[in-house]
Scaffold this active site. Structure first.
Site, PDB file in Angstrom:
ATOM      1  N   LYS A   1       2.431  10.831   7.373  1.00 21.01           N
ATOM      2  CA  LYS A   1       1.605  10.550   8.545  1.00 21.01           C
ATOM      3  C   LYS A   1       2.105  11.265   9.814  1.00 21.01           C
ATOM      4  O   LYS A   1       1.885  12.440   9.954  1.00 21.01           O
ATOM      5  CB  LYS A   1       1.455   9.039   8.730  1.00 21.01           C
ATOM      6  CG  LYS A   1       0.637   8.437   7.571  1.00 21.01           C
ATOM      7  CD  LYS A   1      -0.027   7.115   7.873  1.00 21.01           C
ATOM      8  CE  LYS A   1      -1.074   6.816   6.811  1.00 21.01           C
ATOM      9  NZ  LYS A   1      -0.768   5.679   5.948  1.00 21.01           N
TER      10      LYS A   1
ATOM     11  N   ASP B   1       9.296   2.872   1.982  1.00 24.09           N
ATOM     12  CA  ASP B   1       8.126   3.668   2.334  1.00 24.09           C
ATOM     13  C   ASP B   1       7.875   3.463   3.821  1.00 24.09           C
ATOM     14  O   ASP B   1       7.330   2.442   4.234  1.00 24.09           O
ATOM     15  CB  ASP B   1       6.922   3.229   1.491  1.00 24.09           C
ATOM     16  CG  ASP B   1       5.655   4.021   1.846  1.00 24.09           C
ATOM     17  OD1 ASP B   1       5.657   4.727   2.873  1.00 24.09           O
ATOM     18  OD2 ASP B   1       4.669   3.919   1.085  1.00 24.09           O
TER      19      ASP B   1
ATOM     20  N   PHE C   1       0.856  -1.187   0.000  1.00 19.95           N
ATOM     21  CA  PHE C   1       0.000   0.000   0.000  1.00 19.95           C
ATOM     22  C   PHE C   1       0.889   1.233   0.000  1.00 19.95           C
ATOM     23  O   PHE C   1       1.655   1.456   0.929  1.00 19.95           O
ATOM     24  CB  PHE C   1      -0.947   0.062   1.207  1.00 19.95           C
ATOM     25  CG  PHE C   1      -1.853   1.268   1.120  1.00 19.95           C
ATOM     26  CD1 PHE C   1      -3.035   1.211   0.393  1.00 19.95           C
ATOM     27  CD2 PHE C   1      -1.501   2.470   1.709  1.00 19.95           C
ATOM     28  CE1 PHE C   1      -3.841   2.336   0.260  1.00 19.95           C
ATOM     29  CE2 PHE C   1      -2.310   3.590   1.585  1.00 19.95           C
ATOM     30  CZ  PHE C   1      -3.484   3.515   0.869  1.00 19.95           C
TER      31      PHE C   1
HETATM   32  C1  LIG Z   1      -0.949   5.845   4.438  1.00 21.79           C
HETATM   33  C2  LIG Z   1       0.144   5.364   3.586  1.00 21.79           C
HETATM   34  C3  LIG Z   1       0.437   5.982   2.345  1.00 21.79           C
HETATM   35  C4  LIG Z   1      -0.420   7.080   1.758  1.00 21.79           C
HETATM   36  O1  LIG Z   1      -0.452   8.234   2.538  1.00 21.79           O
HETATM   37  P1  LIG Z   1      -1.608   9.332   2.265  1.00 21.79           P
HETATM   38  O2  LIG Z   1      -1.232  10.463   3.161  1.00 21.79           O
HETATM   39  O3  LIG Z   1      -2.912   8.696   2.623  1.00 21.79           O
HETATM   40  O4  LIG Z   1      -1.535   9.680   0.821  1.00 21.79           O
HETATM   41  C5  LIG Z   1       1.519   5.518   1.631  1.00 21.79           C
HETATM   42  N1  LIG Z   1       2.292   4.507   2.088  1.00 21.79           N
HETATM   43  C6  LIG Z   1       2.032   3.902   3.269  1.00 21.79           C
HETATM   44  C7  LIG Z   1       2.949   2.807   3.730  1.00 21.79           C
HETATM   45  C8  LIG Z   1       0.951   4.292   4.047  1.00 21.79           C
HETATM   46  O5  LIG Z   1       0.689   3.652   5.188  1.00 21.79           O
END
Ligand SMILES: *Cc1c(COP(=O)(O)O)cnc(C)c1O
Length: 400
Positions: free
Chosen positions: A252, A223, A138
């Site tokens: 985040k 990520d 994700f």
């Molecule tokens: C939440 C998340 C995203 C996307 O972040 P948004 O601020 O919702 O665009 C990307 N990568 C990971 C691992 C995430 O948990």
């Protein structure tokens, strides 16, 4: 039905399926609904609220900076951005950073950097660069990102998607090695898959992956939007394997639970592919975000939140492991990123979340079988005890 929920249902796109609760206030680990009922927040906005709701220092930084100067765009300099980037680079061992707002934007930034690096540094032929990702990933919701998702619903109805991505099994370093070819620019990976269901790879996976990437002149891009900044009990989840990735994506919790703040960090060699005009964001790096994010990093260090996440995470996992419910398939996670997986034929994770909500505990299912426990890192032992006690009662009721 709650009139606020009805009004939202009338006007808001139905792209989420929220639990039926209307929150009006938050403080630390707690949130309150419109009837004054208090809940323990085990979601922390998908791990964005690591510092706890309305942290007084972050509130002060926010309001002070908002009263001075909030947004200038990067057509000009502000007096706040450089200090934030210096701090985060020092903390992560990266050399440069490119500030954005949401996680998906920072992932897009990483993809653009990797491709341009492949053409200008590695020498891949025009438009031939490939990026390898993992099954179950994700990384956000833009068209290019959902295009390389393995989740059918994320993609369904949104094609066509940009080419140049291939996907391999998560946790399998041999699969990565086999997928690399001379056009491979980067490997993009979550050190622990969050939305995929809190999936922890086998020990040493990232270490092997890092070696494979460096042997093949492929960028390793982690990520850490969800796993970073202490969530997994170390500053970056890649620290568990003592790996420093070539590119690092944060978001985040970087915004201190106040604002959307994200960034892509990398070496000078990678970041220097960006020339003026190549890439940008109107709000990225604004002084309001920068002031809050910097204060958030200082709070993280000064309040020992990374160490707290390790300690409380171990305690939480150990307490959950004692539950011994026939409904539980597995308890897994690291630090305060914990998933409890249930047997799908026995009970739905959604049902458990609804029952917990009635008992003052807010969480959310990920997929149909996993309940996530990812509270603010400021959670205390007795609050963990309360969550596990309520969960035990819910499971007893459902099993009985
Ligand atoms: C939440 C998340 C995203 C996307 O972040 P948004 O601020 O919702 O665009 C990307 N990568 C990971 C691992 C995430 O948990």
């Amino acid at each position: 039905m709650n009139p606020i929920i009805e009004l939202e249902a009338q006007y808001c796109a139905q792209n989420y399926h929220p639990l039926p609760v209307v929150l009006v206030k938050g403080e630390g680990v707690y949130v309150w609904d419109d009837n004054g009922k208090r809940y323990l927040d085990m979601m922390s906005a998908y791990s964005a609220v690591s510092h706890g709701h309305s942290h007084p220092r972050l509130l002060k930084a926010l309001t002070e900076q908002a009263g001075k100067l909030a947004i200038v765009s990067r057509a000009f300099h502000s007096d706040k951005l450089a200090a934030l980037l210096e701090k985060i680079c020092q903390m992560t061992g990266q050399e440069m950073a490119l500030p954005m707002n949401t996680g998906a934007e920072a992932v897009e930034t990483a993809l653009k950097a990797a491709r341009k690096w492949a053409y200008t540094v590695k020498g891949v032929a025009k438009d031939q660069a490939e990026i390898i990702v993992c099954d179950g990933n994700f990384h956000g919701r833009t068209i290019s990102i959902v295009g390389f998702s393995s989740e059918a619903q994320y993609k369904d109805g949104f094609g066509p998607f940009p080419p140049g991505f291939t996907s391999v099994l998560f946790g399998d370093a041999d699969a990565l090695e086999a997928a690399i070819n001379p056009n491979t620019a980067a490997f993009l990976v979550e050190p622990i898959q969050g939305e995929g269901g809190i999936i922890v790879p086998p020990p040493g996976y990232l270490k092997r992956v890092a070696k494979i990437c460096s042997d093949n002149n492929v960028l390793l891009i982690c990520d850490e939007i969800q796993t970073g900044l202490g969530r997994s009990g170390v500053l970056m989840a890649s620290d568990h394997d003592a790996v420093k990735p070539d590119g690092l994506i944060l978001g985040k919790a970087l915004g201190g639970g106040m604002l959307p703040v994200s960034m892509f960090l990398a070496s000078r060699e990678v970041m220097n592919v960006f020339q003026p005009g190549d890439h940008g964001s109107t709000f990225g790096g604004n002084p309001l975000s920068a002031a809050v994010a910097l204060e958030g990093l200082l709070v993280l260090e000064e309040e020992g939140l990374v160490e707290a996440a390790a300690e409380m995470g171990d305690y939480f996992m150990a307490t959950l492991a004692q539950l011994n419910s026939p409904l539980i398939k597995q308890v897994r996670g690291r630090g305060l990123l914990i998933g409890v997986e249930f047997y799908p034929d026995q009970v739905s994770a959604r049902k458990i979340c609804e029952a917990l909500m009635c008992r003052g505990i807010l969480s959310k299912e990920t997929h149909d079988t996993v309940v996530r426990f990812a509270p603010p890192l400021v959670i205390r032992r007795e609050q963990v005890d309360e969550v596990v006690k309520q969960l035990a009662e819910v499971l007893d009721e459902l099993a009985g």
